[in-house]
Design a protein around this motif. Structure first.
Motif, PDB file in Angstrom:
ATOM      1  N   GLU A   1      45.170  36.750  38.954  1.00  0.00           N
ATOM      2  CA  GLU A   1      46.584  37.119  38.878  1.00  0.00           C
ATOM      3  C   GLU A   1      47.394  36.587  40.062  1.00  0.00           C
ATOM      4  O   GLU A   1      48.614  36.724  40.070  1.00  0.00           O
ATOM      5  CB  GLU A   1      46.721  38.635  38.801  1.00  0.00           C
ATOM      6  CG  GLU A   1      46.163  39.213  37.518  1.00  0.00           C
ATOM      7  CD  GLU A   1      46.295  40.715  37.459  1.00  0.00           C
ATOM      8  OE1 GLU A   1      47.260  41.264  38.018  1.00  0.00           O
ATOM      9  OE2 GLU A   1      45.423  41.346  36.859  1.00  0.00           O
TER      10      GLU A   1
ATOM     11  N   SER B   1      51.718  40.971  42.221  1.00  0.00           N
ATOM     12  CA  SER B   1      51.548  41.694  40.960  1.00  0.00           C
ATOM     13  C   SER B   1      50.503  42.802  41.047  1.00  0.00           C
ATOM     14  O   SER B   1      50.418  43.638  40.158  1.00  0.00           O
ATOM     15  CB  SER B   1      51.177  40.725  39.827  1.00  0.00           C
ATOM     16  OG  SER B   1      49.893  40.175  40.053  1.00  0.00           O
ATOM     17  N   PHE B   2      49.701  42.839  42.136  1.00  0.00           N
ATOM     18  CA  PHE B   2      48.686  43.894  42.241  1.00  0.00           C
ATOM     19  C   PHE B   2      48.447  44.409  43.651  1.00  0.00           C
ATOM     20  O   PHE B   2      47.843  45.452  43.843  1.00  0.00           O
ATOM     21  CB  PHE B   2      47.350  43.428  41.653  1.00  0.00           C
ATOM     22  CG  PHE B   2      46.738  42.233  42.343  1.00  0.00           C
ATOM     23  CD1 PHE B   2      45.839  42.398  43.375  1.00  0.00           C
ATOM     24  CD2 PHE B   2      47.066  40.954  41.935  1.00  0.00           C
ATOM     25  CE1 PHE B   2      45.274  41.300  44.008  1.00  0.00           C
ATOM     26  CE2 PHE B   2      46.492  39.845  42.550  1.00  0.00           C
ATOM     27  CZ  PHE B   2      45.599  40.027  43.594  1.00  0.00           C
ATOM     28  N   LEU B   3      48.938  43.708  44.679  1.00  0.00           N
ATOM     29  CA  LEU B   3      48.621  44.100  46.049  1.00  0.00           C
ATOM     30  C   LEU B   3      49.840  44.343  46.932  1.00  0.00           C
ATOM     31  O   LEU B   3      49.790  45.181  47.820  1.00  0.00           O
ATOM     32  CB  LEU B   3      47.726  43.023  46.692  1.00  0.00           C
ATOM     33  CG  LEU B   3      47.190  43.270  48.080  1.00  0.00           C
ATOM     34  CD1 LEU B   3      46.301  44.506  48.127  1.00  0.00           C
ATOM     35  CD2 LEU B   3      46.390  42.065  48.553  1.00  0.00           C
TER      36      LEU B   3
ATOM     37  N   GLN C   1      53.836  45.242  43.717  1.00  0.00           N
ATOM     38  CA  GLN C   1      53.305  46.161  42.711  1.00  0.00           C
ATOM     39  C   GLN C   1      51.851  46.394  43.077  1.00  0.00           C
ATOM     40  O   GLN C   1      51.110  45.450  43.320  1.00  0.00           O
ATOM     41  CB  GLN C   1      53.413  45.551  41.309  1.00  0.00           C
ATOM     42  CG  GLN C   1      52.783  46.402  40.231  1.00  0.00           C
ATOM     43  CD  GLN C   1      53.052  45.832  38.851  1.00  0.00           C
ATOM     44  OE1 GLN C   1      54.183  45.902  38.388  1.00  0.00           O
ATOM     45  NE2 GLN C   1      52.037  45.271  38.227  1.00  0.00           N
ATOM     46  N   ILE C   2      51.452  47.652  43.129  1.00  0.00           N
ATOM     47  CA  ILE C   2      50.102  47.984  43.578  1.00  0.00           C
ATOM     48  C   ILE C   2      49.298  48.538  42.418  1.00  0.00           C
ATOM     49  O   ILE C   2      49.735  49.463  41.729  1.00  0.00           O
ATOM     50  CB  ILE C   2      50.169  49.002  44.732  1.00  0.00           C
ATOM     51  CG1 ILE C   2      50.921  48.383  45.915  1.00  0.00           C
ATOM     52  CG2 ILE C   2      48.771  49.451  45.152  1.00  0.00           C
ATOM     53  CD1 ILE C   2      51.299  49.364  46.990  1.00  0.00           C
ATOM     54  N   ASP C   3      48.111  47.987  42.226  1.00  0.00           N
ATOM     55  CA  ASP C   3      47.179  48.472  41.206  1.00  0.00           C
ATOM     56  C   ASP C   3      46.340  49.582  41.852  1.00  0.00           C
ATOM     57  O   ASP C   3      45.435  49.296  42.647  1.00  0.00           O
ATOM     58  CB  ASP C   3      46.293  47.316  40.744  1.00  0.00           C
ATOM     59  CG  ASP C   3      45.288  47.714  39.677  1.00  0.00           C
ATOM     60  OD1 ASP C   3      44.915  48.903  39.614  1.00  0.00           O
ATOM     61  OD2 ASP C   3      44.864  46.822  38.922  1.00  0.00           O
ATOM     62  N   PRO C   4      46.637  50.858  41.556  1.00  0.00           N
ATOM     63  CA  PRO C   4      45.947  51.955  42.243  1.00  0.00           C
ATOM     64  C   PRO C   4      44.443  52.008  41.968  1.00  0.00           C
ATOM     65  O   PRO C   4      43.672  52.375  42.851  1.00  0.00           O
ATOM     66  CB  PRO C   4      46.663  53.216  41.754  1.00  0.00           C
ATOM     67  CG  PRO C   4      47.404  52.817  40.539  1.00  0.00           C
ATOM     68  CD  PRO C   4      47.634  51.345  40.615  1.00  0.00           C
ATOM     69  N   GLU C   5      44.035  51.632  40.783  1.00  0.00           N
ATOM     70  CA  GLU C   5      42.597  51.635  40.485  1.00  0.00           C
ATOM     71  C   GLU C   5      41.870  50.558  41.293  1.00  0.00           C
ATOM     72  O   GLU C   5      40.773  50.787  41.808  1.00  0.00           O
ATOM     73  CB  GLU C   5      42.369  51.480  38.986  1.00  0.00           C
ATOM     74  CG  GLU C   5      42.832  52.716  38.225  1.00  0.00           C
ATOM     75  CD  GLU C   5      42.859  52.530  36.727  1.00  0.00           C
ATOM     76  OE1 GLU C   5      42.601  51.409  36.242  1.00  0.00           O
ATOM     77  OE2 GLU C   5      43.157  53.517  36.045  1.00  0.00           O
ATOM     78  N   LEU C   6      42.490  49.400  41.406  1.00  0.00           N
ATOM     79  CA  LEU C   6      41.921  48.338  42.245  1.00  0.00           C
ATOM     80  C   LEU C   6      41.861  48.792  43.699  1.00  0.00           C
ATOM     81  O   LEU C   6      40.858  48.573  44.383  1.00  0.00           O
ATOM     82  CB  LEU C   6      42.739  47.052  42.116  1.00  0.00           C
ATOM     83  CG  LEU C   6      42.321  45.896  43.030  1.00  0.00           C
ATOM     84  CD1 LEU C   6      40.897  45.447  42.733  1.00  0.00           C
ATOM     85  CD2 LEU C   6      43.302  44.737  42.891  1.00  0.00           C
TER      86      LEU C   6
ATOM     87  N   CYS D   1      45.903  49.239  51.179  1.00  0.00           N
ATOM     88  CA  CYS D   1      44.473  48.917  51.245  1.00  0.00           C
ATOM     89  C   CYS D   1      43.716  49.923  52.101  1.00  0.00           C
ATOM     90  O   CYS D   1      42.558  50.247  51.818  1.00  0.00           O
ATOM     91  CB  CYS D   1      44.271  47.528  51.837  1.00  0.00           C
ATOM     92  SG  CYS D   1      45.261  46.255  51.078  1.00  0.00           S
TER      93      CYS D   1
END
Length: 179
Positions: free
Chosen positions: A2, A15-17, A20-25, A55
């Motif tokens: 991604e 898109s994930f870090l 926008q943060i992917d909480p499961e990741l 993180c």
């Protein structure tokens, strides 16, 4: 998969870090840092605002230790008694980071966590603050390592470095991971 390669040195992961943060990741990242640094006697996790917090927080939850972050700009609420250091930020150029002394007392065993490792400046700046406080850096955890020279600088300075993803190069807009 991604991440977006912007040029030969910058990987955009908003898109994930970052934005926008992917909480499961992030929870999986916290569990992995806990696994890699268990047994080190960590008493606090230290990071830098703002992306490092996402993180570091799940790692703190997994390790049952507080998370402390350094500010990139002095807050009006921060007393004059603060540790500070100047770092060259890969994306922002020059940044001064600081942390109030009472939040980072002497005698702690500190794990530094950050989202990216480029040239190692942010991690070295955080380590400098830990050393000013009279505490010990037991390791440096990095989510994405982008430029191998940064890792070597940290190792040469005597730090244990654990990166969860190590980028070797960018080719044709794609990430090539180190083995």
């Amino acid at each position: 998969s991604e991440g977006l390669v912007l040029n030969d040195a910058i990987l955009k992961v908003d898109s994930f870090l970052n934005h926008q943060i992917d909480p499961e990741l992030m929870m999986e990242i916290g569990k992995e840092f806990h696994r890699r640094f268990s047994g080190c006697g960590i008493t606090k996790i230290f990071t830098i605002e703002s992306s490092g917090i996402a993180c570091a927080l799940p790692a703190g939850l997994c390790m049952h230790v507080p998370v402390v972050f350094a500010r990139k700009q002095k807050s009006a609420l921060m007393s004059s008694e603060a540790y500070s250091t100047k770092v060259y930020s890969f994306t922002k150029k020059v940044t001064v980071i600081d942390r109030a002394q009472k939040i980072l007392p002497a005698g702690e065993k500190i794990l530094i966590i950050d989202d990216f490792l480029a040239n190692g400046e942010a991690a070295l700046g955080l380590a400098n603050i830990v050393q000013q406080a009279g505490s010990e850096v037991v390791g440096i955890g990095i989510v994405i390592e982008n430029i191998p020279a940064g890792r070597q600088r940290l190792i040469d300075a005597g730090f244990r470095v654990e990166s969860l993803a190590r980028v070797q190069a960018f080719k044709d807009g794609k990430v090539i991971f180190a083995e």
